[in-house]
Design a protein around this motif. Structure first.
Motif, PDB file in Angstrom:
ATOM      1  N   ILE A 102       0.828  -1.207   0.000  1.00  0.00           N
ATOM      2  CA  ILE A 102       0.000   0.000   0.000  1.00  0.00           C
ATOM      3  C   ILE A 102       0.861   1.255   0.000  1.00  0.00           C
ATOM      4  CG2 ILE A 102      -1.642   1.370   1.327  1.00  0.00           C
ATOM      5  CD1 ILE A 102      -3.036  -1.074   2.180  1.00  0.00           C
ATOM      6  N   SER A 103       1.871   1.296   0.864  1.00  0.00           N
ATOM      7  CA  SER A 103       2.724   2.484   0.917  1.00  0.00           C
ATOM      8  C   SER A 103       3.477   2.675  -0.405  1.00  0.00           C
ATOM      9  CB  SER A 103       3.715   2.386   2.083  1.00  0.00           C
ATOM     10  OG  SER A 103       4.586   1.291   1.920  1.00  0.00           O
ATOM     11  N   SER A 104       3.866   1.551  -1.039  1.00  0.00           N
ATOM     12  CA  SER A 104       4.527   1.632  -2.337  1.00  0.00           C
ATOM     13  C   SER A 104       3.585   2.176  -3.394  1.00  0.00           C
ATOM     14  CB  SER A 104       5.029   0.250  -2.763  1.00  0.00           C
ATOM     15  OG  SER A 104       5.964  -0.259  -1.845  1.00  0.00           O
ATOM     16  N   SER A 105       2.316   1.773  -3.310  1.00  0.00           N
ATOM     17  CA  SER A 105       1.327   2.258  -4.266  1.00  0.00           C
ATOM     18  C   SER A 105       1.119   3.755  -4.124  1.00  0.00           C
ATOM     19  CB  SER A 105      -0.001   1.515  -4.072  1.00  0.00           C
ATOM     20  OG  SER A 105       0.136   0.150  -4.399  1.00  0.00           O
ATOM     21  N   PHE A 106       1.087   4.233  -2.890  1.00  0.00           N
ATOM     22  CA  PHE A 106       0.944   5.673  -2.662  1.00  0.00           C
ATOM     23  C   PHE A 106       2.167   6.434  -3.183  1.00  0.00           C
ATOM     24  CE2 PHE A 106      -2.440   5.055   0.599  1.00  0.00           C
ATOM     25  CZ  PHE A 106      -3.307   6.030   0.136  1.00  0.00           C
ATOM     26  N   SER A 107       3.346   5.974  -2.757  1.00  0.00           N
ATOM     27  CA  SER A 107       4.551   6.746  -3.057  1.00  0.00           C
ATOM     28  C   SER A 107       5.008   6.608  -4.500  1.00  0.00           C
ATOM     29  CB  SER A 107       5.687   6.331  -2.113  1.00  0.00           C
ATOM     30  OG  SER A 107       6.014   4.967  -2.299  1.00  0.00           O
ATOM     31  N   GLU A 108       4.939   5.376  -5.046  1.00  0.00           N
ATOM     32  CA  GLU A 108       5.452   5.139  -6.399  1.00  0.00           C
ATOM     33  C   GLU A 108       4.386   5.371  -7.464  1.00  0.00           C
ATOM     34  OE1 GLU A 108       8.329   4.056  -9.313  1.00  0.00           O
ATOM     35  OE2 GLU A 108       8.498   4.606  -7.192  1.00  0.00           O
ATOM     36  N   ASP A 109       3.180   4.817  -7.256  1.00  0.00           N
ATOM     37  CA  ASP A 109       2.161   4.847  -8.300  1.00  0.00           C
ATOM     38  C   ASP A 109       1.344   6.134  -8.317  1.00  0.00           C
ATOM     39  OD1 ASP A 109       2.877   2.234  -9.050  1.00  0.00           O
ATOM     40  OD2 ASP A 109       1.636   1.399  -7.470  1.00  0.00           O
ATOM     41  N   ILE A 110       1.189   6.776  -7.171  1.00  0.00           N
ATOM     42  CA  ILE A 110       0.391   8.004  -7.134  1.00  0.00           C
ATOM     43  C   ILE A 110       1.289   9.234  -7.082  1.00  0.00           C
ATOM     44  CG2 ILE A 110      -1.281   9.338  -5.809  1.00  0.00           C
ATOM     45  CD1 ILE A 110      -2.609   6.764  -4.981  1.00  0.00           C
TER      46      ILE A 110
ATOM     47  N   ARG B 175       6.041  13.877  -9.759  1.00  0.00           N
ATOM     48  CA  ARG B 175       6.865  14.693  -8.868  1.00  0.00           C
ATOM     49  C   ARG B 175       8.338  14.345  -9.051  1.00  0.00           C
ATOM     50  NH1 ARG B 175       3.887  18.987  -7.130  1.00  0.00           N
ATOM     51  NH2 ARG B 175       1.884  18.316  -6.272  1.00  0.00           N
ATOM     52  N   LYS B 176       9.156  15.313  -9.326  1.00  0.00           N
ATOM     53  CA  LYS B 176      10.590  15.103  -9.485  1.00  0.00           C
ATOM     54  C   LYS B 176      11.283  15.384  -8.160  1.00  0.00           C
ATOM     55  CE  LYS B 176      10.205  14.278 -13.895  1.00  0.00           C
ATOM     56  NZ  LYS B 176      10.436  12.924 -14.438  1.00  0.00           N
ATOM     57  N   ILE B 177      11.561  14.339  -7.415  1.00  0.00           N
ATOM     58  CA  ILE B 177      12.231  14.499  -6.140  1.00  0.00           C
ATOM     59  C   ILE B 177      13.412  13.554  -6.080  1.00  0.00           C
ATOM     60  CG2 ILE B 177      10.153  15.245  -4.926  1.00  0.00           C
ATOM     61  CD1 ILE B 177       9.852  12.413  -3.852  1.00  0.00           C
ATOM     62  N   SER B 178      14.323  13.818  -5.175  1.00  0.00           N
ATOM     63  CA  SER B 178      15.514  12.987  -5.044  1.00  0.00           C
ATOM     64  C   SER B 178      15.153  11.625  -4.465  1.00  0.00           C
ATOM     65  CB  SER B 178      16.523  13.678  -4.129  1.00  0.00           C
ATOM     66  OG  SER B 178      16.019  13.749  -2.801  1.00  0.00           O
ATOM     67  N   GLU B 179      16.070  10.657  -4.653  1.00  0.00           N
ATOM     68  CA  GLU B 179      15.867   9.322  -4.100  1.00  0.00           C
ATOM     69  C   GLU B 179      15.693   9.374  -2.583  1.00  0.00           C
ATOM     70  OE1 GLU B 179      15.453   6.346  -5.107  1.00  0.00           O
ATOM     71  OE2 GLU B 179      16.021   6.252  -7.207  1.00  0.00           O
ATOM     72  N   LYS B 180      16.503  10.210  -1.935  1.00  0.00           N
ATOM     73  CA  LYS B 180      16.429  10.322  -0.481  1.00  0.00           C
ATOM     74  C   LYS B 180      15.087  10.858  -0.031  1.00  0.00           C
ATOM     75  CE  LYS B 180      18.967  12.196   3.479  1.00  0.00           C
ATOM     76  NZ  LYS B 180      20.139  13.010   3.911  1.00  0.00           N
ATOM     77  N   ALA B 181      14.588  11.870  -0.741  1.00  0.00           N
ATOM     78  CA  ALA B 181      13.296  12.463  -0.386  1.00  0.00           C
ATOM     79  C   ALA B 181      12.161  11.479  -0.641  1.00  0.00           C
ATOM     80  CB  ALA B 181      13.076  13.746  -1.174  1.00  0.00           C
ATOM     81  N   GLN B 182      12.241  10.728  -1.736  1.00  0.00           N
ATOM     82  CA  GLN B 182      11.206   9.759  -2.059  1.00  0.00           C
ATOM     83  C   GLN B 182      11.200   8.618  -1.039  1.00  0.00           C
ATOM     84  OE1 GLN B 182      11.396   8.430  -6.081  1.00  0.00           O
ATOM     85  NE2 GLN B 182       9.382   7.487  -6.060  1.00  0.00           N
ATOM     86  N   LEU B 183      12.386   8.205  -0.608  1.00  0.00           N
ATOM     87  CA  LEU B 183      12.487   7.164   0.402  1.00  0.00           C
ATOM     88  C   LEU B 183      11.877   7.634   1.725  1.00  0.00           C
ATOM     89  CD1 LEU B 183      13.533   4.375   1.168  1.00  0.00           C
ATOM     90  CD2 LEU B 183      15.771   5.397   1.632  1.00  0.00           C
ATOM     91  N   PHE B 184      12.145   8.898   2.080  1.00  0.00           N
ATOM     92  CA  PHE B 184      11.561   9.461   3.305  1.00  0.00           C
ATOM     93  C   PHE B 184      10.038   9.506   3.198  1.00  0.00           C
ATOM     94  CE2 PHE B 184       9.977  13.179   5.651  1.00  0.00           C
ATOM     95  CZ  PHE B 184      10.386  12.849   6.938  1.00  0.00           C
ATOM     96  N   ALA B 185       9.527   9.896   2.025  1.00  0.00           N
ATOM     97  CA  ALA B 185       8.081   9.955   1.816  1.00  0.00           C
ATOM     98  C   ALA B 185       7.456   8.567   1.948  1.00  0.00           C
ATOM     99  CB  ALA B 185       7.784  10.542   0.439  1.00  0.00           C
ATOM    100  N   SER B 186       8.139   7.550   1.431  1.00  0.00           N
ATOM    101  CA  SER B 186       7.625   6.181   1.531  1.00  0.00           C
ATOM    102  C   SER B 186       7.503   5.740   2.983  1.00  0.00           C
ATOM    103  CB  SER B 186       8.554   5.218   0.773  1.00  0.00           C
ATOM    104  OG  SER B 186       8.544   5.486  -0.607  1.00  0.00           O
ATOM    105  N   ARG B 187       8.472   6.144   3.804  1.00  0.00           N
ATOM    106  CA  ARG B 187       8.435   5.761   5.219  1.00  0.00           C
ATOM    107  C   ARG B 187       7.307   6.482   5.960  1.00  0.00           C
ATOM    108  NH1 ARG B 187      14.923   5.492   5.209  1.00  0.00           N
ATOM    109  NH2 ARG B 187      15.124   3.214   5.308  1.00  0.00           N
TER     110      ARG B 187
END
Length: 468
Positions: free
Chosen positions: A337-345, A352-364
């Motif tokens: 579910i969290s992957s679907s929110f962060s990656e798919d939506i 959204r163009k964000i850094s890997e670090k920022a995207q990883l933080f958003a996933s958490r």
């Protein structure tokens, strides 16, 4: 602290330790979602099996056998058949094609496989994932509450808090690495429980001189004719669900080398036979050893037998098997579910163009929020684990099973067919849930999977053919 509770807390410390260890391994979004496609075949197999069999295997299935009878053997057989089909029909093709397309999630796989830009198919798939997994995860949290209440006298609410908190913490720390390695550890505990408990219980039953009543012993219940046939097919129809569970089939995408899938497949299938036989036998020996009136809730059977038949320290280890089953599924579903929110939506849909670090933080952060939402739903739910899991299992299998299988195996499948198939599977599952009379006419898992398949085929044939 008593002996049985001490053993359980040692188990919790181990899974939390795995989460902290794998935190260092999780550096990118791909690491968080599918372990960077770096899993070895043994971990892949154990992780797939542990995540595939939730609290329902150690609590729900034994409870159903205890309450209903030997007719539940068809459910166990259906599950084993489904596991075999998923590994043979989906695993290899999905691993290869998902890497070719750069897909990290099942919704993203559908979108990229057809070269889509509008992301409608991805959004629909993501909505279905979030809808059904909300129920599924709540069932696992309820399983934690039931097990800790019966085993340790911990209030149901407190048990849910403990289980949910541990799962959310190690999942948001280590992502897929944490989930896979804790699943590996938990699959071992589960199989130990599912082998030792029924064997000891069977000896106790034979020694007791008790007998099973006739209505319990029949393989078709009290049904005859077409009703008996539909009862058998209804149990076997659990096989369909294994073709469309994102939290298990994503393991196929994560294995390091596609050529090692044969090794993983053999391990996963051989794990399944003693696991399902053991769960079934727990229900049988439970019915032979104790009265149905002894338990207010039949899904409390496994921890009740463990504390009755074993020394407390060993009972604590075996009961951890039920907690392991719940955690190994809930963490995987939480991650989906969290992957679907962060990656798919957030990432794909909104670009959204964000850094890997920022995207990883958003996933958490999303993982934590989803865990809280699922916990609230668990508090509001009054259904048995078996019934809740059956609903979600049916919906996911009907929505994704036909779409995924035909996408991989039938060249005429196109985006319109996949969308129609997913929507048909989703809506028909809701309809069968709301109108119980339909389930009396034809089993929901058979009907919804068939309708989903028809939707994919008709939608593909009546619209533009996919380019190959």
């Amino acid at each position: 602290m008593n002996t049985i509770l001490f053993g359980f807390f040692i188990y919790l410390l181990i899974v939390l330790g795995i989460g902290i260890w794998t935190y260092r391994l999780t550096k990118t979004q791909e690491d968080f979602i599918i372990a960077g496609r770096k899993l070895n075949p043994i971990v892949t197999a154990f992780s797939e099996r542990a995540s595939g069999e939730s609290a329902w295997l150690l609590l729900g299935l034994p409870g159903a056998v205890f309450a209903i009878g030997l007719i539940e053997i068809w459910v166990a057989l259906g599950c084993i058949i489904g596991i075999i089909l998923a590994w043979y029909l989906i695993a290899s093709d999905l691993r290869i094609k998902s890497e070719e397309n750069g897909a990290l999630t099942i919704p993203e796989f559908f979108s990229r496989n057809f070269g889509l830009e509008d992301r409608k198919i991805e959004l629909l798939a993501t909505f279905i994932v979030i809808f059904f997994y909300s129920f599924y995860i709540s069932a696992q949290f309820n399983g934690a509450g039931k097990t800790l209440n019966v085993s340790f006298g911990i209030p149901h609410f407190t048990g849910m808090v403990i289980g949910a908190s541990v799962i959310v913490i190690y999942t948001l720390l280590g992502g897929f690495f944490a989930v896979a390695w804790t699943d590996f550890f938990q699959a071992i505990i589960m199989i130990i429980t599912l082998v030792i408990l029924p064997i000891v219980g069977l000896f106790a039953f034979l020694k007791s001189g008790n007998s099973l009543d006739l209505s319990f012993k029949t393989l078709v219940g009290n049904k005859r004719g077409i009703d008996a046939l539909m009862g058998v097919l209804g149990g076997l129809s659990w096989a369909f669900g294994y073709l469309g569970q994102p939290h298990t089939i994503v393991r196929f995408m994560a294995i390091k080398d596609p050529r090692k899938i044969k090794t993983s497949r053999a391990i996963a299938i051989w794990w399944s036979f003693p696991a399902f036989l053991g769960a079934f036998l727990i229900g049988v020996v439970g019915r032979g050893l104790i009265s149905q009136n002894t338990l207010k809730d039949p899904e409390q059977l496994m921890p009740y037998l463990a504390t009755s038949l074993f020394p407390l320290w060993l009972a604590g280890i075996l009961i951890s098997g039920a907690i392991a089953a719940m955690m190994s599924t809930a963490d995987s579903q939480l991650l989906v579910i969290s992957s679907s929110f962060s990656e798919d939506i957030y990432h794909d849909l909104f670009r959204r163009k964000i850094s890997e670090k920022a995207q990883l933080f958003a996933s958490r952060i999303i993982t934590m929020l989803v865990g809280v939402a699922a916990f609230i739903l668990a508090l509001l739910s009054k259904h048995l684990i078996f019934a809740t899991v059956a609903f979600a299992w049916c919906g996911l299998g009907a929505s994704f099973g036909p779409a995924l299988l035909l996408t991989l195996k039938w060249k005429k499948t196109n985006k319109n067919g996949v969308m129609l198939g997913m929507l048909t599977g989703f809506l028909s599952t809701i309809l069968w849930k709301l109108v119980p009379l339909l389930n009396e006419l034809i089993n929901e898992r058979i009907a919804t999977f068939a309708l989903g398949t028809i939707g994919v085929i008709l939608g593909s044939l009546l619209t533009t053919r996919r380019k190959v």
